[in-house]
Design a protein around this motif. Sequence first.
Motif, PDB file in Angstrom:
ATOM      1  N   THR A 142       0.853  -1.188   0.000  1.00 21.96           N
ATOM      2  CA  THR A 142       0.000   0.000   0.000  1.00 21.96           C
ATOM      3  C   THR A 142       0.886   1.234   0.000  1.00 21.96           C
ATOM      4  OG1 THR A 142      -1.753  -1.133   1.228  1.00 21.96           O
ATOM      5  CG2 THR A 142      -1.785   1.263   1.242  1.00 21.96           C
ATOM      6  N   LEU A 143       0.672   2.098  -0.988  1.00 25.37           N
ATOM      7  CA  LEU A 143       1.417   3.346  -1.100  1.00 25.37           C
ATOM      8  C   LEU A 143       0.471   4.496  -0.774  1.00 25.37           C
ATOM      9  CD1 LEU A 143       2.400   1.358  -3.735  1.00 25.37           C
ATOM     10  CD2 LEU A 143       4.167   3.119  -3.733  1.00 25.37           C
ATOM     11  N   ASP A 144       0.730   5.158   0.331  1.00 29.95           N
ATOM     12  CA  ASP A 144      -0.106   6.254   0.810  1.00 29.95           C
ATOM     13  C   ASP A 144       0.633   7.571   0.571  1.00 29.95           C
ATOM     14  OD1 ASP A 144      -1.738   8.025   2.072  1.00 29.95           O
ATOM     15  OD2 ASP A 144      -1.853   6.946   3.971  1.00 29.95           O
ATOM     16  N   PHE A 145       0.226   8.300  -0.478  1.00 27.16           N
ATOM     17  CA  PHE A 145       0.821   9.591  -0.807  1.00 27.16           C
ATOM     18  C   PHE A 145       0.071  10.686  -0.051  1.00 27.16           C
ATOM     19  CE2 PHE A 145       1.528   6.800  -4.377  1.00 27.16           C
ATOM     20  CZ  PHE A 145       2.815   7.076  -4.808  1.00 27.16           C
ATOM     21  N   VAL A 146       0.768  11.410   0.804  1.00 28.61           N
ATOM     22  CA  VAL A 146       0.185  12.575   1.466  1.00 28.61           C
ATOM     23  C   VAL A 146       0.470  13.780   0.572  1.00 28.61           C
ATOM     24  CG1 VAL A 146       0.140  14.003   3.530  1.00 28.61           C
ATOM     25  CG2 VAL A 146       0.584  11.544   3.724  1.00 28.61           C
ATOM     26  N   LEU A 147      -0.581  14.388   0.032  1.00 28.68           N
ATOM     27  CA  LEU A 147      -0.419  15.460  -0.938  1.00 28.68           C
ATOM     28  C   LEU A 147      -0.017  16.768  -0.272  1.00 28.68           C
ATOM     29  CD1 LEU A 147      -3.545  14.808  -3.199  1.00 28.68           C
ATOM     30  CD2 LEU A 147      -1.229  13.910  -3.467  1.00 28.68           C
ATOM     31  N   ALA A 148       0.736  17.551  -1.000  1.00 28.36           N
ATOM     32  CA  ALA A 148       1.080  18.897  -0.534  1.00 28.36           C
ATOM     33  C   ALA A 148      -0.190  19.744  -0.460  1.00 28.36           C
ATOM     34  CB  ALA A 148       2.103  19.521  -1.477  1.00 28.36           C
ATOM     35  N   PRO A 149      -0.237  20.739   0.434  1.00 28.04           N
ATOM     36  CA  PRO A 149      -1.469  21.519   0.622  1.00 28.04           C
ATOM     37  C   PRO A 149      -1.982  22.180  -0.647  1.00 28.04           C
ATOM     38  CG  PRO A 149       0.080  21.930   2.411  1.00 28.04           C
ATOM     39  CD  PRO A 149       0.814  21.109   1.394  1.00 28.04           C
ATOM     40  N   THR A 151      -1.651  21.002  -3.789  1.00 25.44           N
ATOM     41  CA  THR A 151      -1.801  20.077  -4.919  1.00 25.44           C
ATOM     42  C   THR A 151      -3.249  19.921  -5.357  1.00 25.44           C
ATOM     43  OG1 THR A 151       0.145  18.846  -4.178  1.00 25.44           O
ATOM     44  CG2 THR A 151      -1.328  17.722  -5.712  1.00 25.44           C
ATOM     45  N   LEU A 152      -4.153  19.847  -4.394  1.00 21.21           N
ATOM     46  CA  LEU A 152      -5.572  19.608  -4.702  1.00 21.21           C
ATOM     47  C   LEU A 152      -6.422  20.553  -3.864  1.00 21.21           C
ATOM     48  CD1 LEU A 152      -7.600  17.835  -6.263  1.00 21.21           C
ATOM     49  CD2 LEU A 152      -7.558  16.241  -4.337  1.00 21.21           C
ATOM     50  N   ASN A 153      -7.103  21.466  -4.520  1.00 22.10           N
ATOM     51  CA  ASN A 153      -7.908  22.456  -3.797  1.00 22.10           C
ATOM     52  C   ASN A 153      -9.383  22.079  -3.722  1.00 22.10           C
ATOM     53  OD1 ASN A 153      -8.621  22.790  -6.431  1.00 22.10           O
ATOM     54  ND2 ASN A 153      -8.136  24.977  -6.564  1.00 22.10           N
ATOM     55  N   GLN A 154      -9.698  20.825  -4.012  1.00 22.49           N
ATOM     56  CA  GLN A 154     -11.066  20.330  -3.945  1.00 22.49           C
ATOM     57  C   GLN A 154     -11.159  19.242  -2.872  1.00 22.49           C
ATOM     58  OE1 GLN A 154     -13.276  21.843  -5.894  1.00 22.49           O
ATOM     59  NE2 GLN A 154     -11.778  22.934  -7.135  1.00 22.49           N
ATOM     60  N   ASP A 155     -12.313  19.151  -2.214  1.00 28.10           N
ATOM     61  CA  ASP A 155     -12.544  18.133  -1.186  1.00 28.10           C
ATOM     62  C   ASP A 155     -13.516  17.095  -1.724  1.00 28.10           C
ATOM     63  OD1 ASP A 155     -10.929  19.517   0.570  1.00 28.10           O
ATOM     64  OD2 ASP A 155     -12.596  20.634   1.461  1.00 28.10           O
ATOM     65  N   PHE A 156     -13.046  15.855  -1.873  1.00 25.48           N
ATOM     66  CA  PHE A 156     -13.914  14.781  -2.346  1.00 25.48           C
ATOM     67  C   PHE A 156     -13.260  13.442  -2.066  1.00 25.48           C
ATOM     68  CE2 PHE A 156     -11.291  16.115  -5.967  1.00 25.48           C
ATOM     69  CZ  PHE A 156     -10.666  14.933  -6.298  1.00 25.48           C
ATOM     70  N   VAL A 157     -14.053  12.384  -2.229  1.00 22.37           N
ATOM     71  CA  VAL A 157     -13.570  11.004  -2.100  1.00 22.37           C
ATOM     72  C   VAL A 157     -13.897  10.282  -3.396  1.00 22.37           C
ATOM     73  CG1 VAL A 157     -13.710   8.843  -0.814  1.00 22.37           C
ATOM     74  CG2 VAL A 157     -13.958  11.021   0.390  1.00 22.37           C
ATOM     75  N   TRP A 158     -12.902   9.639  -3.980  1.00 19.14           N
ATOM     76  CA  TRP A 158     -13.065   8.950  -5.264  1.00 19.14           C
ATOM     77  C   TRP A 158     -12.134   7.741  -5.290  1.00 19.14           C
ATOM     78  CZ3 TRP A 158      -9.463   7.893  -9.092  1.00 19.14           C
ATOM     79  CH2 TRP A 158      -9.971   7.467 -10.331  1.00 19.14           C
ATOM     80  N   ASP A 172     -12.940  -1.561   5.880  1.00 16.34           N
ATOM     81  CA  ASP A 172     -11.584  -1.118   6.207  1.00 16.34           C
ATOM     82  C   ASP A 172     -11.360   0.366   5.939  1.00 16.34           C
ATOM     83  OD1 ASP A 172     -11.039  -3.776   6.789  1.00 16.34           O
ATOM     84  OD2 ASP A 172     -10.384  -4.201   4.741  1.00 16.34           O
ATOM     85  N   ARG A 173     -12.196   0.964   5.112  1.00 14.38           N
ATOM     86  CA  ARG A 173     -12.004   2.362   4.720  1.00 14.38           C
ATOM     87  C   ARG A 173     -13.282   3.152   4.990  1.00 14.38           C
ATOM     88  NH1 ARG A 173      -8.303   3.260   0.543  1.00 14.38           N
ATOM     89  NH2 ARG A 173      -9.074   5.410   0.634  1.00 14.38           N
ATOM     90  N   TRP A 174     -13.316   3.862   6.106  1.00 11.79           N
ATOM     91  CA  TRP A 174     -14.489   4.664   6.454  1.00 11.79           C
ATOM     92  C   TRP A 174     -14.729   5.764   5.432  1.00 11.79           C
ATOM     93  CZ3 TRP A 174     -14.334   9.931   7.948  1.00 11.79           C
ATOM     94  CH2 TRP A 174     -15.560  10.457   8.347  1.00 11.79           C
ATOM     95  N   ASP A 175     -13.659   6.324   4.882  1.00 13.74           N
ATOM     96  CA  ASP A 175     -13.816   7.429   3.936  1.00 13.74           C
ATOM     97  C   ASP A 175     -14.583   7.015   2.681  1.00 13.74           C
ATOM     98  OD1 ASP A 175     -11.660   5.766   3.391  1.00 13.74           O
ATOM     99  OD2 ASP A 175     -10.610   7.295   2.234  1.00 13.74           O
ATOM    100  N   GLN A 230     -10.646  12.575   3.373  1.00 13.59           N
ATOM    101  CA  GLN A 230     -11.092  12.102   4.673  1.00 13.59           C
ATOM    102  C   GLN A 230     -10.142  11.035   5.214  1.00 13.59           C
ATOM    103  OE1 GLN A 230     -13.695  13.402   6.369  1.00 13.59           O
ATOM    104  NE2 GLN A 230     -13.979  14.840   4.663  1.00 13.59           N
ATOM    105  N   PRO A 231     -10.063  10.883   6.538  1.00 12.46           N
ATOM    106  CA  PRO A 231      -9.192   9.855   7.113  1.00 12.46           C
ATOM    107  C   PRO A 231      -9.715   8.450   6.851  1.00 12.46           C
ATOM    108  CG  PRO A 231     -10.479  10.922   8.830  1.00 12.46           C
ATOM    109  CD  PRO A 231     -10.734  11.697   7.568  1.00 12.46           C
ATOM    110  N   ARG A 232      -8.827   7.494   6.982  1.00 10.52           N
ATOM    111  CA  ARG A 232      -9.191   6.093   6.749  1.00 10.52           C
ATOM    112  C   ARG A 232     -10.211   5.605   7.779  1.00 10.52           C
ATOM    113  NH1 ARG A 232      -6.444   1.581   4.379  1.00 10.52           N
ATOM    114  NH2 ARG A 232      -4.800   3.031   3.746  1.00 10.52           N
ATOM    115  N   TYR A 233     -10.074   6.068   9.025  1.00 10.57           N
ATOM    116  CA  TYR A 233     -10.982   5.653  10.094  1.00 10.57           C
ATOM    117  C   TYR A 233     -11.776   6.868  10.589  1.00 10.57           C
ATOM    118  CZ  TYR A 233      -7.754   1.726  10.027  1.00 10.57           C
ATOM    119  OH  TYR A 233      -6.978   0.677   9.615  1.00 10.57           O
ATOM    120  N   ARG A 234     -12.991   6.629  11.008  1.00 15.07           N
ATOM    121  CA  ARG A 234     -13.865   7.717  11.464  1.00 15.07           C
ATOM    122  C   ARG A 234     -13.254   8.428  12.663  1.00 15.07           C
ATOM    123  NH1 ARG A 234     -19.494   9.081  11.491  1.00 15.07           N
ATOM    124  NH2 ARG A 234     -20.112  10.098  13.428  1.00 15.07           N
ATOM    125  N   PRO A 235     -13.063   9.745  12.604  1.00 18.44           N
ATOM    126  CA  PRO A 235     -12.482  10.470  13.742  1.00 18.44           C
ATOM    127  C   PRO A 235     -13.494  10.611  14.868  1.00 18.44           C
ATOM    128  CG  PRO A 235     -13.054  11.987  11.985  1.00 18.44           C
ATOM    129  CD  PRO A 235     -13.301  10.610  11.437  1.00 18.44           C
TER     130      PRO A 235
END
Length: 362
Positions: A142-149, A151-158, A172-175, A230-235
Amino acid sequence: MASLLTNLLTGLTPPPHVNLVEYDGVQYKWGVFVFRPALFQHELYLLAGVLVYVLFVTVGVSRNKFNAQLPVLEKQFSKPLGKTGLTRDGYSDYFNFSTGRRNVTSLHTVFTLQPRHDLFQWVYQFVRTLIDLHFRPTDDVTLDFVLAPTTLNQDFVWAVVKKDELLSIKDDRWDLTFTKTSESPALPPTLSVMSEFADVTDNLLKPAIVAALSDPKVLPYFRSLSVTDQPRYRPEAPLAATSRKKHVILSLSLPSGDAEVTANLVSVIFPFIDSLPSVNLRPETRTKLKKTREELDKSLKADAEREKKEELEQAAEDKKAAKRRAEEERIAKLPAAEQQKILEKERKRQVRKTQGKGVVRK
């Protein structure tokens, strides 16, 4: 006492070895030493079992090695490995941390390999595959890329997900619970799209990534690719603005042979990340996404406040119970006459309390 101890030690002492004088088997002599193999049949089986286990561990550890992803990371990052290289947790879990690339703050790589070094766990997994048809142990990365602030100015899950993973990925993925599953004619029939809105899919499902995911060599090892705010697990509570991060997560199964196949897909992810700044959703889509996240924050805040209230109420109940126990212990230490007075006083108080509740006002 001494005789009892003597009898106990006598019972625990094993009987002395009786060396048979009549022995017609094979034996080996060296000076005063004599070795007779026929007398060590059980030990021979035990030694054979130990040798088989050691051989299993040695072969398993040697097979759980890999370096196919490293050349890709060396090309993309100025610091492809951590200070100590790969971090190992046992012989099946490996971790890596990469930094130093445009549009990416960091990359967390997690290798989860089969327990080839553990005979008992390997047998357990083999038996489970015979019982649970959906359980298929594989070597995963699993490669988890944390994007620079910026890089993406939109909020979504895809996400694009292999259909075999749909049965368990939302557990396994709440998001990914934010999304709806649909089909895309541009993708192979074994893949599904999970998206909040079709506009997001139109912006992300570009020809380059479609061609990479449709490669017949890559397809058997692909598990999922997701872009999420969104985070992987529900905050437990709404996340602060400084804690909100966007991720691109790629999950693959490692091939047992040509590992370069998955390395080719990993290399395609970097231009995919570089294309994210150009994502431009429709105004109505952005409005709906913003509303969804505002409602989520309200729900998380309400849940956090309710949980805090329940904790305070429980703490108050515990305090009352502790006070009541302390009072009962104090009364129990008093003389019988004093205890009787206290009990009588408590009984009268309960009677007055009951009578007060029974009064009906007209």
